[in-house]
Motif scaffolding. Structure first.
Motif, PDB file in Angstrom:
ATOM      1  N   LEU A 165       1.145  -1.161  -0.359  1.00  0.00           N
ATOM      2  CA  LEU A 165       0.260  -0.085   0.190  1.00  0.00           C
ATOM      3  C   LEU A 165       0.696   1.481  -0.066  1.00  0.00           C
ATOM      4  N   VAL A 166       1.449   1.234   1.065  1.00  0.00           N
ATOM      5  CA  VAL A 166       3.053   2.613   0.344  1.00  0.00           C
ATOM      6  C   VAL A 166       3.663   3.340  -0.528  1.00  0.00           C
ATOM      7  N   ARG A 167       3.926   1.304  -1.505  1.00  0.00           N
ATOM      8  CA  ARG A 167       4.270   1.750  -2.287  1.00  0.00           C
ATOM      9  C   ARG A 167       3.380   2.191  -3.219  1.00  0.00           C
ATOM     10  N   MET A 168       2.562   1.900  -3.462  1.00  0.00           N
ATOM     11  CA  MET A 168       0.983   2.199  -4.281  1.00  0.00           C
ATOM     12  C   MET A 168       0.988   3.493  -3.845  1.00  0.00           C
ATOM     13  N   GLY A 169       1.355   3.789  -3.051  1.00  0.00           N
ATOM     14  CA  GLY A 169       0.877   5.638  -3.035  1.00  0.00           C
ATOM     15  C   GLY A 169      -0.213   6.174  -1.954  1.00  0.00           C
ATOM     16  N   TYR A 170      -0.968   5.070  -1.309  1.00  0.00           N
ATOM     17  CA  TYR A 170      -1.684   5.649  -0.293  1.00  0.00           C
ATOM     18  C   TYR A 170      -1.300   5.943   0.713  1.00  0.00           C
ATOM     19  N   LYS A 171      -1.636   7.370   1.234  1.00  0.00           N
ATOM     20  CA  LYS A 171      -1.195   8.280   2.361  1.00  0.00           C
ATOM     21  C   LYS A 171      -1.907   8.061   3.477  1.00  0.00           C
ATOM     22  N   GLU A 172      -3.117   7.883   3.281  1.00  0.00           N
ATOM     23  CA  GLU A 172      -4.154   7.006   4.743  1.00  0.00           C
ATOM     24  C   GLU A 172      -4.261   5.656   5.069  1.00  0.00           C
ATOM     25  N   ILE A 173      -3.902   4.671   5.676  1.00  0.00           N
ATOM     26  CA  ILE A 173      -3.645   3.615   5.646  1.00  0.00           C
ATOM     27  C   ILE A 173      -4.638   2.944   7.327  1.00  0.00           C
ATOM     28  N   GLU A 174      -5.726   2.084   7.251  1.00  0.00           N
ATOM     29  CA  GLU A 174      -6.370   2.144   8.667  1.00  0.00           C
ATOM     30  C   GLU A 174      -5.454   0.389   8.643  1.00  0.00           C
ATOM     31  N   VAL A 175      -4.617   0.143   9.702  1.00  0.00           N
ATOM     32  CA  VAL A 175      -3.815  -0.653  10.224  1.00  0.00           C
ATOM     33  C   VAL A 175      -4.128  -1.836  10.968  1.00  0.00           C
ATOM     34  N   GLY A 176      -5.836  -1.203  11.597  1.00  0.00           N
ATOM     35  CA  GLY A 176      -5.881  -2.159  12.900  1.00  0.00           C
ATOM     36  C   GLY A 176      -6.484  -2.258  13.753  1.00  0.00           C
ATOM     37  N   PHE A 177      -7.163  -2.785  14.463  1.00  0.00           N
ATOM     38  CA  PHE A 177      -8.207  -2.603  15.575  1.00  0.00           C
ATOM     39  C   PHE A 177      -6.582  -3.036  17.068  1.00  0.00           C
ATOM     40  N   PRO A 178      -6.647  -2.357  17.760  1.00  0.00           N
ATOM     41  CA  PRO A 178      -5.084  -2.785  18.211  1.00  0.00           C
ATOM     42  C   PRO A 178      -5.639  -3.620  19.847  1.00  0.00           C
TER      43      PRO A 178
END
Length: 416
Positions: free
Chosen positions: A84-97
């Motif tokens: 996702l970072v390589r593709m260029g997404y700048k906002e990433i929901e990474v989980g439900f910690p």
């Protein structure tokens, strides 16, 4: 030779709209009712056009992951995050910690290992319970840019069946949750963290518009958005319930009626229960949405979240830069299939094995003539084929633009 005077003019056709009939299905239609329309006689969204990319949020590591038969291992989660970072997404929901040790540890790992570029904001989800909020904020220690995403269901059925509470009580859950997020962020996060907040009235699609607005306003009264201090209000189609046009009407109504609108990022989060999530997202953009939340290839609960790849490529096919790199779409697919342990359908838009392939003889003839015409036009202008507008029948984009070759464009079967 046929006699030209012996024509079929005047002969009746097998069916007309007046004579065509269907038999009743016998299905229990009495159990369901029509979706409520929104009264906006002066709606403006039908005249709008999407000419720039929206903000994007990938929720592959949260909505997508929670819907898998075999949720991602830490290694697969990291592979997805890096993609996702390589593709260029700048906002990433990474989980439900706060949901367990696995998600908490993953959030900590990408922070502590320096995997998050400085221009990428991670988001973490929480319900509106104090112990979960504290644990969620704790997971973000040391992050450079982070958002806490709090939600509670606001629809009548949930108020009656799940919470067994009044409108006022349900609104108070959102207000108290927002206040707790702010208190724990102030207590736990240091000055190195640029901290943001997102609120979702879950089941927005079934929530009365005036009540959804009331809850969002109450949340904003606590957060106090202003210049440089945004609030993200996500209006999720947690279950897709209406036509895309009605969904757009709901977004235009909310966008018009929200106070402090200039300090709000209005986010759309469609699911695909009716099969129209892509259209719902596109029309919501026309109606005022600022951001789209979804997953690569439509991963997610039930029929999936909206497909970020299709949305981005739809923009690309209209000459709008999606600001996401899909140029190696097969690599993206392979990584997604590995991380999700699910294959992508061969007819999936833009990426499936067969989407640039024609079996029909007439289609093949038209495609060949299209390639020949483009080559002739480019030669006449003294430029390369890549410098002129794409115009090949049956191919909405040039397969080369997503890393495909022309080898599989024409194939033969018994119907060719």
């Amino acid at each position: 030779m046929p006699d030209p005077s012996a024509t079929s003019v005047g002969r009746p056709t097998p069916l007309t709209n007046a004579t065509h009939t269907q038999k009743p299905s016998g299905m229990p239609i009495h159990k369901y009712g029509p979706y409520e329309a929104v009264a906006i006689p002066d709606r403006t969204w039908p005249e709008k056009r999407v000419t720039t990319a929206p903000r994007w949020l990938s929720t592959d590591l949260r909505d997508g992951n929670q819907a898998l038969i075999d949720p991602m291992s830490p290694a697969r989660k990291r592979e997805m995050f890096d993609l996702l970072v390589r593709m260029g997404y700048k906002e990433i929901e990474v989980g439900f910690p706060a949901s367990g040790a696995t998600d908490f540890a993953f959030v900590r790992s990408i922070i502590e290992e320096g995997a998050i570029p400085e221009d990428v904001t991670i988001s973490v989800l929480t319900q509106a319970r104090e112990e979960l909020i504290e644990r969620t904020v704790e997971s973000l220690r040391g992050a450079h840019r982070a958002t806490v995403h709090l939600y509670n269901a606001t629809a009548p059925t949930f108020r009656r069946v799940v919470f067994r509470g009044t409108k006022e009580q349900v609104k108070q859950i959102a207000v108290d949750g927002t206040r707790l997020v702010m208190e724990y962020a102030e207590k736990i996060l240091g000055p190195e963290t640029i901290f943001g907040y997102q609120y979702s009235p879950e089941i927005f699609t079934d929530t009365e518009l005036d009540f959804a607005l009331e809850v969002c306003e109450a949340v904003m009264d606590v957060w106090q958005p202003e210049a440089g201090r945004e609030i993200i209000l996500n209006l999720p189609a947690t279950v897709e319930r209406s036509t895309p046009s009605t969904h757009a009407d709901r977004f235009e109504w909310m966008s018009r009626n929200l106070s402090r609108r200039e300090f709000v990022c209005l986010s759309v989060h469609p699911h695909n229960d009716r099969g129209t999530a892509v259209a719902a997202a596109e029309l919501a953009l026309m109606a005022g949405a600022d951001r789209i939340e979804g997953c690569l290839f439509g991963q997610g609960e039930r029929t999936g979240n909206v497909d970020l790849v299709t949305l981005g490529m739809n923009l690309f096919s209209q000459g709008v830069d999606p600001q996401i790199d899909f140029s190696q779409i097969d690599d993206i697919r392979r990584t997604s299939e590995y991380c999700n342990q699910m294959e992508i359908h061969p007819r999936h838009p833009y990426v499936g094995d067969l989407v640039y392939t024609s079996f029909s003889g007439s289609h093949q003839d038209a495609i060949k003539k299209g390639f020949d015409a483009m080559a002739a036009d480019a030669e006449a202008r003294g430029v390369t084929v890549d410098e002129i507008e794409w115009a090949v029948p049956y191919l909405p984009i040039d397969p080369k633009d997503v890393g495909r070759s022309y080898e599989a464009v024409i194939r033969v079967n018994s119907q060719s």
